[in-house]
Design a protein around this motif. Structure first.
Motif, PDB file in Angstrom:
ATOM      1  N   PRO A  67      35.363  38.089  42.600  1.00  9.51           N
ATOM      2  CA  PRO A  67      34.132  37.878  41.819  1.00  9.51           C
ATOM      3  C   PRO A  67      33.195  36.852  42.446  1.00  9.51           C
ATOM      4  CG  PRO A  67      36.017  36.871  40.714  1.00  9.51           C
ATOM      5  CD  PRO A  67      36.567  37.681  41.855  1.00  9.51           C
ATOM      6  N   TRP A  68      33.757  35.837  43.091  1.00 10.86           N
ATOM      7  CA  TRP A  68      32.901  34.844  43.740  1.00 10.86           C
ATOM      8  C   TRP A  68      32.149  35.457  44.916  1.00 10.86           C
ATOM      9  CZ3 TRP A  68      31.512  30.900  41.141  1.00 10.86           C
ATOM     10  CH2 TRP A  68      32.382  30.263  40.267  1.00 10.86           C
ATOM     11  N   CYS A  69      32.728  36.490  45.539  1.00 12.61           N
ATOM     12  CA  CYS A  69      32.026  37.180  46.622  1.00 12.61           C
ATOM     13  C   CYS A  69      30.805  37.930  46.090  1.00 12.61           C
ATOM     14  CB  CYS A  69      32.964  38.146  47.333  1.00 12.61           C
ATOM     15  SG  CYS A  69      34.310  37.335  48.231  1.00 12.61           S
ATOM     16  N   PHE A  70      30.937  38.512  44.906  1.00 12.50           N
ATOM     17  CA  PHE A  70      29.808  39.195  44.258  1.00 12.50           C
ATOM     18  C   PHE A  70      28.714  38.179  43.956  1.00 12.50           C
ATOM     19  CE2 PHE A  70      28.941  42.506  40.622  1.00 12.50           C
ATOM     20  CZ  PHE A  70      27.744  42.848  41.231  1.00 12.50           C
ATOM     21  N   ILE A  71      29.114  37.044  43.394  1.00  7.93           N
ATOM     22  CA  ILE A  71      28.149  35.971  43.114  1.00  7.93           C
ATOM     23  C   ILE A  71      27.525  35.470  44.414  1.00  7.93           C
ATOM     24  CG2 ILE A  71      27.935  33.588  42.284  1.00  7.93           C
ATOM     25  CD1 ILE A  71      30.155  34.315  40.212  1.00  7.93           C
ATOM     26  N   GLY A  72      28.352  35.296  45.443  1.00  7.21           N
ATOM     27  CA  GLY A  72      27.848  34.818  46.727  1.00  7.21           C
ATOM     28  C   GLY A  72      26.824  35.750  47.339  1.00  7.21           C
ATOM     29  N   LYS A  73      27.044  37.054  47.187  1.00  2.52           N
ATOM     30  CA  LYS A  73      26.073  38.025  47.706  1.00  2.52           C
ATOM     31  C   LYS A  73      24.738  37.881  46.981  1.00  2.52           C
ATOM     32  CE  LYS A  73      25.353  42.935  48.749  1.00  2.52           C
ATOM     33  NZ  LYS A  73      23.971  42.981  48.240  1.00  2.52           N
ATOM     34  N   ARG A 104      45.620  31.188  31.281  1.00  3.04           N
ATOM     35  CA  ARG A 104      45.022  30.554  32.459  1.00  3.04           C
ATOM     36  C   ARG A 104      43.979  31.475  33.079  1.00  3.04           C
ATOM     37  NH1 ARG A 104      42.730  26.554  34.920  1.00  3.04           N
ATOM     38  NH2 ARG A 104      43.162  26.387  37.153  1.00  3.04           N
ATOM     39  N   ALA A 105      44.278  32.777  33.128  1.00  2.00           N
ATOM     40  CA  ALA A 105      43.325  33.742  33.680  1.00  2.00           C
ATOM     41  C   ALA A 105      42.039  33.760  32.861  1.00  2.00           C
ATOM     42  CB  ALA A 105      43.951  35.137  33.706  1.00  2.00           C
ATOM     43  N   GLN A 106      42.175  33.732  31.544  1.00  2.00           N
ATOM     44  CA  GLN A 106      40.992  33.767  30.685  1.00  2.00           C
ATOM     45  C   GLN A 106      40.120  32.543  30.897  1.00  2.00           C
ATOM     46  OE1 GLN A 106      41.951  34.393  26.578  1.00  2.00           O
ATOM     47  NE2 GLN A 106      39.818  34.550  25.931  1.00  2.00           N
ATOM     48  N   GLU A 107      40.761  31.403  31.100  1.00  2.00           N
ATOM     49  CA  GLU A 107      40.008  30.169  31.358  1.00  2.00           C
ATOM     50  C   GLU A 107      39.211  30.281  32.657  1.00  2.00           C
ATOM     51  OE1 GLU A 107      40.972  25.508  32.536  1.00  2.00           O
ATOM     52  OE2 GLU A 107      42.504  26.713  31.538  1.00  2.00           O
ATOM     53  N   LEU A 108      39.884  30.744  33.718  1.00  2.00           N
ATOM     54  CA  LEU A 108      39.228  30.849  35.012  1.00  2.00           C
ATOM     55  C   LEU A 108      38.124  31.902  35.005  1.00  2.00           C
ATOM     56  CD1 LEU A 108      42.381  30.644  37.320  1.00  2.00           C
ATOM     57  CD2 LEU A 108      40.597  28.914  37.067  1.00  2.00           C
ATOM     58  N   TYR A 109      38.415  33.063  34.439  1.00  2.14           N
ATOM     59  CA  TYR A 109      37.421  34.130  34.427  1.00  2.14           C
ATOM     60  C   TYR A 109      36.264  33.819  33.494  1.00  2.14           C
ATOM     61  CZ  TYR A 109      40.445  37.080  37.284  1.00  2.14           C
ATOM     62  OH  TYR A 109      41.204  37.585  38.316  1.00  2.14           O
ATOM     63  N   GLY A 110      36.526  33.015  32.461  1.00  4.79           N
ATOM     64  CA  GLY A 110      35.436  32.597  31.591  1.00  4.79           C
ATOM     65  C   GLY A 110      34.406  31.776  32.348  1.00  4.79           C
ATOM     66  N   GLN A 111      34.912  30.890  33.213  1.00  8.68           N
ATOM     67  CA  GLN A 111      34.011  30.083  34.040  1.00  8.68           C
ATOM     68  C   GLN A 111      33.208  30.975  34.988  1.00  8.68           C
ATOM     69  OE1 GLN A 111      36.073  27.542  36.772  1.00  8.68           O
ATOM     70  NE2 GLN A 111      34.200  26.844  37.784  1.00  8.68           N
ATOM     71  N   ALA A 148      32.504  34.119  34.629  1.00 10.10           N
ATOM     72  CA  ALA A 148      31.561  34.937  33.859  1.00 10.10           C
ATOM     73  C   ALA A 148      30.295  34.158  33.532  1.00 10.10           C
ATOM     74  CB  ALA A 148      32.226  35.437  32.578  1.00 10.10           C
ATOM     75  N   ARG A 149      30.449  32.872  33.235  1.00 15.57           N
ATOM     76  CA  ARG A 149      29.261  32.045  32.925  1.00 15.57           C
ATOM     77  C   ARG A 149      28.361  31.915  34.147  1.00 15.57           C
ATOM     78  NH1 ARG A 149      33.238  29.468  29.820  1.00 15.57           N
ATOM     79  NH2 ARG A 149      33.788  27.988  31.462  1.00 15.57           N
ATOM     80  N   PHE A 207      29.774  40.390  34.231  1.00 11.27           N
ATOM     81  CA  PHE A 207      31.173  40.706  34.518  1.00 11.27           C
ATOM     82  C   PHE A 207      31.891  41.226  33.265  1.00 11.27           C
ATOM     83  CE2 PHE A 207      30.678  37.528  38.024  1.00 11.27           C
ATOM     84  CZ  PHE A 207      31.152  38.300  39.071  1.00 11.27           C
ATOM     85  N   ASP A 208      32.725  42.235  33.472  1.00  8.28           N
ATOM     86  CA  ASP A 208      33.556  42.756  32.381  1.00  8.28           C
ATOM     87  C   ASP A 208      35.022  42.659  32.799  1.00  8.28           C
ATOM     88  OD1 ASP A 208      34.597  43.964  30.146  1.00  8.28           O
ATOM     89  OD2 ASP A 208      33.985  45.990  30.695  1.00  8.28           O
ATOM     90  N   PHE A 209      35.524  41.428  32.866  1.00  5.29           N
ATOM     91  CA  PHE A 209      36.894  41.217  33.315  1.00  5.29           C
ATOM     92  C   PHE A 209      37.909  41.840  32.359  1.00  5.29           C
ATOM     93  CE2 PHE A 209      34.751  37.451  35.286  1.00  5.29           C
ATOM     94  CZ  PHE A 209      34.958  37.817  36.604  1.00  5.29           C
TER      95      PHE A 209
END
Length: 223
Positions: free
Chosen positions: A15-21, A69-76, A78-79, A88-90
């Motif tokens: 997901p960070w690669c998508f944001i980075g693009k 833990r996954a929800q915490e990380l993916y929540g960040q 997603a923001r 994002f639809d994790f």
């Protein structure tokens, strides 16, 4: 107009690669005079993923020790995604794929006679993160190849013949030997590296250094 190359080590399930693009696209808009060539380089977040992928919940348990833990990380993530226009639809992702075939298709799309790598990478990101599709599946990859404007018959042949597989594995290993432990990683003109999905403004000093170097090495006219 100054020519410049950016090598992007990336994985289409990152997901960070998508944001980075998206942030790189924004940086390019801030320097519209650049003649910028993008070269996508292979990195697999999960190089040992089974060929058929893994159920998403099982993956989260293995990778993060459970859903909390996954929800915490993916929540960040997603923001941050909302800030750059990525919804994002994790929660809707049913399966985490092996991305070797996706990387092989990107490599094919990057060949000069195709020239569709950027479009394919965008299609892969959209399919996985927004549409919850399995981008390890052959038929899905062929549909995305068509969306990106690739020669469909040639794309099918690439996937069926395991083309570029060893090249992709070797490049992933090369990235790790270089010290790249996570993606995205952007390398400008083979010299200047920027790791992570940095803000658009973070790219500008690298762009400017590359431009300055190009000017200093240009042959001077005698007038």
């Amino acid at each position: 107009m100054t020519g410049m190359q950016i090598d992007i080590f990336s994985d289409p399930i990152c997901p960070w690669c998508f944001i980075g693009k998206k942030r790189l696209d924004a940086a390019r808009a801030l320097r519209p005079g650049l003649d910028l060539k993008i070269r996508w380089r292979a990195f697999q977040l999960n190089p040992d993923m089974p060929a058929g992928g893994m159920d998403r919940q099982t993956y989260l348990n293995v990778k993060f020790g459970g859903p909390d833990r996954a929800q915490e990380l993916y929540g960040q993530i997603a923001r941050v995604g909302q800030e750059v226009g990525i919804p994002f639809d994790f929660a809707g992702i049913p399966r985490t794929p092996n991305t070797l075939s996706a990387h092989r298709l990107i490599r094919f799309a990057q060949q000069p006679e195709q020239g569709k790598a950027d479009a394919l990478v965008e299609a892969l990101f959209d399919a996985y993160f927004l549409e919850n599709r399995d981008i390890g599946d052959r038929e899905t990859l062929l549909e995305l190849a068509q969306v990106a404007g690739l020669d469909l018959g040639a794309a099918a042949e690439i996937l069926d013949q395991d083309a570029y597989a060893e090249e992709i594995r070797a490049e992933d290993a090369y990235a790790r030997r270089m010290g790249i432990g996570g993606v995205p990683c952007f390398i400008v003109n083979g010299k200047y590296a920027l790791s992570g999905a940095q803000e658009p403004e973070s790219f500008l000093p690298l762009f400017d250094m590359a431009v300055q170097e190009a000017r200093e090495t240009e042959p001077q006219s005698s007038g």
